[in-house]
Design an enzyme around this catalytic site. Structure first.
Site, PDB file in Angstrom:
ATOM      1  N   HIS A  49       0.815  -1.210   0.000  1.00  0.00           N
ATOM      2  CA  HIS A  49       0.000   0.000   0.000  1.00  0.00           C
ATOM      3  C   HIS A  49       0.850   1.262   0.000  1.00  0.00           C
ATOM      4  CE1 HIS A  49      -3.479  -2.510   1.934  1.00  0.00           C
ATOM      5  NE2 HIS A  49      -3.316  -2.760   0.646  1.00  0.00           N
ATOM      6  N   ILE A  93       1.658  -9.714  19.167  1.00  0.00           N
ATOM      7  CA  ILE A  93       2.633 -10.235  18.202  1.00  0.00           C
ATOM      8  C   ILE A  93       4.043 -10.128  18.761  1.00  0.00           C
ATOM      9  CG2 ILE A  93       3.634  -9.889  15.914  1.00  0.00           C
ATOM     10  CD1 ILE A  93       0.825  -8.723  15.130  1.00  0.00           C
ATOM     11  N   SER A 129      -2.992  -9.373  10.557  1.00  0.00           N
ATOM     12  CA  SER A 129      -3.847  -8.974   9.441  1.00  0.00           C
ATOM     13  C   SER A 129      -5.187  -9.684   9.536  1.00  0.00           C
ATOM     14  CB  SER A 129      -3.191  -9.304   8.096  1.00  0.00           C
ATOM     15  OG  SER A 129      -4.078  -9.007   7.021  1.00  0.00           O
ATOM     16  N   CYS A 163       7.360  22.410  -9.226  1.00  0.00           N
ATOM     17  CA  CYS A 163       6.703  22.576 -10.528  1.00  0.00           C
ATOM     18  C   CYS A 163       5.297  23.152 -10.378  1.00  0.00           C
ATOM     19  CB  CYS A 163       6.652  21.243 -11.273  1.00  0.00           C
ATOM     20  SG  CYS A 163       5.343  20.119 -10.712  1.00  0.00           S
TER      21      CYS A 163
END
Length: 234
Positions: free
Chosen positions: A114, A225, A181, A143
């Protein structure tokens, strides 16, 4: 058992999601109590339409996200994974996270599906900038184009280089380790299945159940975790 698998594997790939980042303190997008989208419509704020039509809201929202990332830092789990890469215990990391904490901790082989909040680029000429520009409220390129975070917005596709890198790693591995996840976002949630189809053992460590748990060889719920990785590292 998991420690033995990790020690015996020839090619381990780690896949990380929001749960890896929330242990550092970062809020996720979809949690019931503090998800970032609770009071916002992502299609109106974090999309290509917003970038083109509502630039002020877009840049202010992402400035807050950049500041949020800079408020926190990698936790012990990030550092353990980086150390494992140096030891050759894992080959690479595929991540859905955009905080850049894996690289900050020292990991080098990282496919960012991502993108990252650590850098910006000009929407017009693609010139790259540090995210410090947003901290300083600088939103325009030399720019004249709009500076935007180098992440995947709603309405955009995965960066092909990162996607192809992730696919190669997934197909090569014999142990695929999912950390934090929900495996609810397509097509990222196909990588665990691809690994399994190619003969790899699949391990899913996530605080809550996922729809792919039934395909896993080993599942852990309701644990940090970082604590699990520390145990495996001992």
């Amino acid at each position: 058992m998991l420690k033995h698998w990790l020690d015996d594997a020839n090619y381990t790939v780690v896949f990380t999601g929001a749960g890896m980042s929330t242990e550092s303190g970062l809020p996720d997008f979809r949690s019931s109590n503090q998800g970032l989208w609770n009071n916002l419509d992502p299609s109106r704020i974090a999309s290509t339409d917003a970038l083109n039509q509502n630039v002020h809201a877009f840049t202010e929202f992402y400035r807050q996200r950049v500041l949020g990332v800079k408020t926190y830092e990698p936790h012990k789990g990030h550092y353990i994974l980086a150390d494992w890469e140096k030891q050759g215990k894992i080959k690479s990391i595929i991540t859905q996270n955009v905080d850049g904490f894996h690289q900050e901790a020292g990991s080098e082989q990282v496919a960012e599906l991502h993108g990252t909040l650590q850098t910006l680029h000009c929407q017009t000429c693609q010139k790259k900038y540090s995210s410090e520009a947003y901290v300083d409220k600088e939103y325009h390129c030399v720019c004249g184009g709009i500076l935007r975070p180098s992440i995947v917005l709603f309405g955009e596709t995965f960066p092909q280089q990162a996607f192809q890198q992730a696919l190669r790693e997934t197909q090569a591995c014999d142990l695929f380790l999912v950390l934090g996840s929900s495996l609810s976002v397509t097509p990222a949630n196909q990588f665990p299945l691809i690994a399994k189809e190619n003969g790899a053992k699949l391990v899913i460590i996530n605080r809550e159940e996922t729809s792919l748990d039934r395909y896993a060889d080993f599942v852990v719920h309701k644990r940090n975790i970082g604590d699990i990785l520390k145990e495996l590292d001992s």
